[in-house]
Design a protein around this motif. Structure first.
Motif, PDB file in Angstrom:
ATOM      1  N   SER A 267      12.060  15.176  -5.707  1.00 32.85           N
ATOM      2  CA  SER A 267      11.078  15.516  -6.733  1.00 32.85           C
ATOM      3  C   SER A 267      10.157  16.640  -6.274  1.00 32.85           C
ATOM      4  O   SER A 267       9.940  16.843  -5.082  1.00 32.85           O
ATOM      5  CB  SER A 267      10.222  14.293  -7.074  1.00 32.85           C
ATOM      6  N   THR A 268       9.591  17.344  -7.245  1.00 37.88           N
ATOM      7  CA  THR A 268       8.555  18.327  -6.944  1.00 37.88           C
ATOM      8  C   THR A 268       7.226  17.610  -6.759  1.00 37.88           C
ATOM      9  O   THR A 268       7.055  16.460  -7.183  1.00 37.88           O
ATOM     10  CB  THR A 268       8.449  19.354  -8.075  1.00 37.88           C
ATOM     11  N   SER A 269       6.274  18.277  -6.123  1.00 38.88           N
ATOM     12  CA  SER A 269       5.027  17.618  -5.720  1.00 38.88           C
ATOM     13  C   SER A 269       4.230  17.071  -6.893  1.00 38.88           C
ATOM     14  O   SER A 269       3.649  15.986  -6.798  1.00 38.88           O
ATOM     15  CB  SER A 269       4.162  18.586  -4.906  1.00 38.88           C
ATOM     16  N   GLU A 270       4.218  17.776  -8.028  1.00 41.28           N
ATOM     17  CA  GLU A 270       3.401  17.285  -9.150  1.00 41.28           C
ATOM     18  C   GLU A 270       3.926  15.966  -9.708  1.00 41.28           C
ATOM     19  O   GLU A 270       3.173  15.175 -10.290  1.00 41.28           O
ATOM     20  CB  GLU A 270       3.299  18.335 -10.263  1.00 41.28           C
ATOM     21  N   LYS A 271       5.214  15.686  -9.520  1.00 46.55           N
ATOM     22  CA  LYS A 271       5.772  14.426 -10.006  1.00 46.55           C
ATOM     23  C   LYS A 271       5.456  13.251  -9.078  1.00 46.55           C
ATOM     24  O   LYS A 271       5.693  12.093  -9.435  1.00 46.55           O
ATOM     25  CB  LYS A 271       7.282  14.557 -10.191  1.00 46.55           C
ATOM     26  N   LEU A 272       4.941  13.554  -7.893  1.00 49.55           N
ATOM     27  CA  LEU A 272       4.545  12.506  -6.960  1.00 49.55           C
ATOM     28  C   LEU A 272       3.044  12.259  -6.980  1.00 49.55           C
ATOM     29  O   LEU A 272       2.542  11.387  -6.270  1.00 49.55           O
ATOM     30  CB  LEU A 272       4.979  12.883  -5.536  1.00 49.55           C
ATOM     31  N   GLU A 273       2.333  13.028  -7.797  1.00 51.13           N
ATOM     32  CA  GLU A 273       0.881  12.863  -7.895  1.00 51.13           C
ATOM     33  C   GLU A 273       0.531  11.535  -8.556  1.00 51.13           C
ATOM     34  O   GLU A 273       1.248  11.046  -9.437  1.00 51.13           O
ATOM     35  CB  GLU A 273       0.268  14.001  -8.711  1.00 51.13           C
ATOM     36  N   ILE A 274      -0.594  10.959  -8.151  1.00 50.17           N
ATOM     37  CA  ILE A 274      -1.107   9.751  -8.813  1.00 50.17           C
ATOM     38  C   ILE A 274      -2.511  10.037  -9.329  1.00 50.17           C
ATOM     39  O   ILE A 274      -3.300  10.728  -8.686  1.00 50.17           O
ATOM     40  CB  ILE A 274      -1.105   8.530  -7.876  1.00 50.17           C
ATOM     41  N   ASP A 275      -2.777   9.520 -10.527  1.00 54.05           N
ATOM     42  CA  ASP A 275      -4.094   9.647 -11.171  1.00 54.05           C
ATOM     43  C   ASP A 275      -4.541  11.105 -11.307  1.00 54.05           C
ATOM     44  O   ASP A 275      -5.731  11.421 -11.213  1.00 54.05           O
ATOM     45  CB  ASP A 275      -5.134   8.845 -10.382  1.00 54.05           C
TER      46      ASP A 275
ATOM     47  N   ALA B  56       0.828  -1.206   0.000  1.00 48.36           N
ATOM     48  CA  ALA B  56       0.000   0.000   0.000  1.00 48.36           C
ATOM     49  C   ALA B  56       0.859   1.253   0.000  1.00 48.36           C
ATOM     50  O   ALA B  56       0.600   2.209   0.721  1.00 48.36           O
ATOM     51  CB  ALA B  56      -0.938   0.003   1.202  1.00 48.36           C
ATOM     52  N   GLY B  57       1.911   1.232  -0.829  1.00 54.15           N
ATOM     53  CA  GLY B  57       2.682   2.440  -1.084  1.00 54.15           C
ATOM     54  C   GLY B  57       1.993   3.254  -2.170  1.00 54.15           C
ATOM     55  O   GLY B  57       0.891   2.911  -2.620  1.00 54.15           O
ATOM     56  N   PRO B  58       2.626   4.327  -2.640  1.00 52.76           N
ATOM     57  CA  PRO B  58       2.018   5.152  -3.685  1.00 52.76           C
ATOM     58  C   PRO B  58       1.616   4.362  -4.934  1.00 52.76           C
ATOM     59  O   PRO B  58       0.556   4.627  -5.510  1.00 52.76           O
ATOM     60  CB  PRO B  58       3.122   6.171  -4.002  1.00 52.76           C
ATOM     61  N   ILE B  59       2.437   3.388  -5.350  1.00 56.36           N
ATOM     62  CA  ILE B  59       2.113   2.640  -6.566  1.00 56.36           C
ATOM     63  C   ILE B  59       0.985   1.636  -6.300  1.00 56.36           C
ATOM     64  O   ILE B  59       0.113   1.429  -7.150  1.00 56.36           O
ATOM     65  CB  ILE B  59       3.363   1.926  -7.116  1.00 56.36           C
ATOM     66  N   GLY B  60       0.974   1.013  -5.138  1.00 58.62           N
ATOM     67  CA  GLY B  60      -0.141   0.150  -4.780  1.00 58.62           C
ATOM     68  C   GLY B  60      -1.445   0.919  -4.719  1.00 58.62           C
ATOM     69  O   GLY B  60      -2.500   0.434  -5.165  1.00 58.62           O
TER      70      GLY B  60
ATOM     71  N   TRP C  69      13.932   2.984 -10.724  1.00 59.02           N
ATOM     72  CA  TRP C  69      12.520   3.344 -10.656  1.00 59.02           C
ATOM     73  C   TRP C  69      12.237   4.159  -9.399  1.00 59.02           C
ATOM     74  O   TRP C  69      12.742   3.867  -8.317  1.00 59.02           O
ATOM     75  CB  TRP C  69      11.638   2.089 -10.660  1.00 59.02           C
ATOM     76  N   PHE C  70      11.407   5.182  -9.560  1.00 60.66           N
ATOM     77  CA  PHE C  70      10.961   6.018  -8.455  1.00 60.66           C
ATOM     78  C   PHE C  70       9.452   6.184  -8.555  1.00 60.66           C
ATOM     79  O   PHE C  70       8.835   5.697  -9.513  1.00 60.66           O
ATOM     80  CB  PHE C  70      11.634   7.396  -8.514  1.00 60.66           C
ATOM     81  N   ILE C  71       8.860   6.901  -7.623  1.00 62.80           N
ATOM     82  CA  ILE C  71       7.420   7.155  -7.707  1.00 62.80           C
ATOM     83  C   ILE C  71       7.101   7.862  -9.015  1.00 62.80           C
ATOM     84  O   ILE C  71       6.168   7.478  -9.731  1.00 62.80           O
ATOM     85  CB  ILE C  71       6.943   8.007  -6.512  1.00 62.80           C
ATOM     86  N   GLU C  72       7.898   8.879  -9.362  1.00 56.46           N
ATOM     87  CA  GLU C  72       7.551   9.708 -10.510  1.00 56.46           C
ATOM     88  C   GLU C  72       7.592   8.974 -11.847  1.00 56.46           C
ATOM     89  O   GLU C  72       6.808   9.289 -12.742  1.00 56.46           O
ATOM     90  CB  GLU C  72       8.437  10.946 -10.566  1.00 56.46           C
ATOM     91  N   ASN C  73       8.469   7.994 -12.017  1.00 59.82           N
ATOM     92  CA  ASN C  73       8.505   7.317 -13.314  1.00 59.82           C
ATOM     93  C   ASN C  73       7.860   5.933 -13.293  1.00 59.82           C
ATOM     94  O   ASN C  73       7.750   5.294 -14.348  1.00 59.82           O
ATOM     95  CB  ASN C  73       9.938   7.235 -13.858  1.00 59.82           C
ATOM     96  N   SER C  74       7.415   5.457 -12.115  1.00 61.85           N
ATOM     97  CA  SER C  74       6.760   4.148 -12.080  1.00 61.85           C
ATOM     98  C   SER C  74       5.267   4.230 -11.781  1.00 61.85           C
ATOM     99  O   SER C  74       4.569   3.225 -11.823  1.00 61.85           O
ATOM    100  CB  SER C  74       7.430   3.233 -11.047  1.00 61.85           C
ATOM    101  N   ARG C  75       4.753   5.433 -11.502  1.00 61.83           N
ATOM    102  CA  ARG C  75       3.318   5.557 -11.239  1.00 61.83           C
ATOM    103  C   ARG C  75       2.486   5.166 -12.461  1.00 61.83           C
ATOM    104  O   ARG C  75       1.332   4.770 -12.337  1.00 61.83           O
ATOM    105  CB  ARG C  75       2.989   6.981 -10.783  1.00 61.83           C
ATOM    106  N   ILE C  76       3.085   5.260 -13.646  1.00 66.53           N
ATOM    107  CA  ILE C  76       2.393   4.864 -14.873  1.00 66.53           C
ATOM    108  C   ILE C  76       2.149   3.363 -14.925  1.00 66.53           C
ATOM    109  O   ILE C  76       1.288   2.896 -15.668  1.00 66.53           O
ATOM    110  CB  ILE C  76       3.218   5.326 -16.111  1.00 66.53           C
ATOM    111  N   HIS C  77       2.873   2.589 -14.130  1.00 65.41           N
ATOM    112  CA  HIS C  77       2.697   1.134 -14.138  1.00 65.41           C
ATOM    113  C   HIS C  77       1.254   0.731 -13.842  1.00 65.41           C
ATOM    114  O   HIS C  77       0.753  -0.243 -14.400  1.00 65.41           O
ATOM    115  CB  HIS C  77       3.623   0.481 -13.094  1.00 65.41           C
TER     116      HIS C  77
END
Length: 324
Positions: free
Chosen positions: A54-62, A13-17, A303-311
Motif C-alpha cells: 500500500s501507499t502511505s496515505e492508505k496506512l494513515e489513521i484518523d 496495540a497494532g495500527p487498528i488498536g 482485511w488489511f490496515i487500509e480497509n479495516s482502519r474504519i472499524h
C-alpha cells in the motif's frame, strides 16, 4: 494489583488498536490498550527490509499524515509513524502485558492479564493473526533449523535454504536470500507463484526461477525434515535435497481458542469467520467488539490496515449509545 475500572479495554496495540484508542481519546473515555509485545508488534516482526504493498496515505489513521520517502513506505517508516501517533497523542498503552482471560459478568467484563485485573464496560479485540503460524505438520518441523518467521537474509549466506510458500513473504525471503549468497529452493503446494504477489516483485521471482538461479518445485510438499536434508514429494516422486534451513512461510491464523473462550462464535465452514455485526463490529457477545484483520478468520487476505482502519470509528459510534 487491584481491579481497574474502565469504559473501554482494547486488546492489541497494532495500527487498528491505536486507531481505537484515538477514538476513545476524542470522547474522553477511560480506556487502556493491552499489548503482549512491542508497540505494533506484528509490524515490528516483519522482515527488516520489507516494503508495503500500500501507499502511505492508505496506512494513515484518523487523517494523521504519513509522510514516507517513496510512495510505498518501508517497515521502519511505518514503525516510526505509528510510534509518533502514539506518543504525540499520549495514548494509554500497556506493553508486554498479555491478556489471559475475558469473562462477561452482568453488564461489564472482567479481564485478567499477566500483570493485573481490569473491569471494563466494553472490550475491543484487535489482535490480528500474526501470532500463530500455519504448520507443515511434518516430522522434523520442531528442529531448530526450521523457521516460521523471516527477519533478514544475512544468517543464510552460503547455506542451502528451502523456502516454503508462494506468497509475498515467501517470495521476498527467497529473493533476498538469493541475493545475499544463499542457495535457495522454493517449494510450492500449488502450480504457480501466488497472484497476490506484489506486481513489481512477481516478474523478478519468475525470471530467477526461469534462469535457474532459484530452484522451484511446484505441486510439491515437504514430507520430512532432517538435520542435513529434506524429503520433498513432487509430481515426479520423492526427492532428497541438501538443506541447512527451512523457512516455512505458509501463513498465519488468529488465536481462535482465545476468542472462543471469550464467548465468540464462528461460521461452521473452513473460513472460521467470527460472528459480528458489520454495521457495529459488535460480536455475538454484547459489548465485545472485533476490529481489524481478525474479523476475516482464516480469510487472512480479506482485511488489511487500509480497509479495516474504519472499524475504529464504526465501533466508537456504536459505543456512544451506551457510554457517557
Amino acid at each position: 494489583m487491584e481491579n481497574k475500572y474502565l469504559d473501554v479495554l482494547i486488546i492489541g496495540a497494532g495500527p487498528i488498536g491505536i486507531a481505537c484508542a484515538l477514538e476513545c481519546e476524542k470522547r474522553d473515555w477511560n480506556y487502556v490498550v493491552i499489548e503482549k509485545g512491542a508497540l505494533t508488534n506484528s509490524l515490528f516482526n516483519y522482515p527488516l527490509n520489507m516494503t508495503f504493498f500500500s501507499t502511505s496515505e492508505k496506512l494513515e489513521i484518523d487523517d494523521i499524515p504519513f509522510i514516507s520517502n517513496n510512495p510505498k513506505p518501508t517497515r521502519n517508516e511505518a514503525l516510526e509513524y505509528y510510534r509518533r501517533v502514539t506518543t504525540s497523542n499520549k495514548l494509554n498503552i500497556n506493553l508486554y502485558e498479555e491478556v489471559a482471560a475475558i469473562k462477561k459478568v452482568e453488564n461489564y467484563f472482567e479481564v485478567k492479564t499477566s500483570k493485573g485485573h481490569y473491569k471494563a464496560k466494553k472490550v475491543i479485540i484487535a489482535t490480528g493473526f500474526y501470532d500463530i503460524p500455519n504448520l507443515l505438520n511434518v516430522s522434523g518441523e520442531d528442529l531448530p533449523k526450521v523457521f516460521h518467521y523471516y527477519k533478514e537474509a544475512h544468517p543464510f549466506t552460503l547455506q542451502d535454504i528451502a523456502v516454503v510458500g508462494a506468497s509475498n513473504s515467501a517470495v521476498d525471503a527467497a529473493l533476498e536470500i538469493y541475493r545475499k549468497g544463499g542457495s535457495v529452493t522454493i517449494i510450492v503446494r500449488g502450480d504457480s507463484i501466488g497472484e497476490r504477489v506484489k506486481y513489481w516483485v512477481r516478474p523478478d521471482i519468475l525470471n530467477r526461477i526461469k534462469e535457474g538461479s532459484i530452484k522451484a518445485y511446484f505441486n510439491s510438499e515437504i514430507k520430512k525434515i532432517e538435520e542435513s536434508h529434506i524429503i520433498v514429494e513432487t509430481p515426479e516422486g520423492e526427492i532428497t535435497l541438501p538443506n541447512d534451513y527451512v523457512i516455512a512461510l505458509t501463513g498465519y491464523q488468529p488465536n481462535f481458542e482465545f476468542l472462543k473462550a471469550a464467548g465468540i462464535e464462528f461460521s461452521k465452514d473452513e473460513r472460521h469467520i467470527p460472528n459480528y455485526n458489520d454495521e457495529s463490529m459488535e460480536s455475538n457477545v454484547e459489548g465485545l467488539y472485533l476490529a481489524g484483520v481478525i474479523c476475516g478468520g482464516m480469510e487472512t487476505h480479506k482485511w488489511f490496515i487500509e480497509n479495516s482502519r474504519i472499524h475504529a470509528k464504526i465501533i466508537a459510534k456504536h459505543m456512544e449509545k451506551t457510554l457517557p
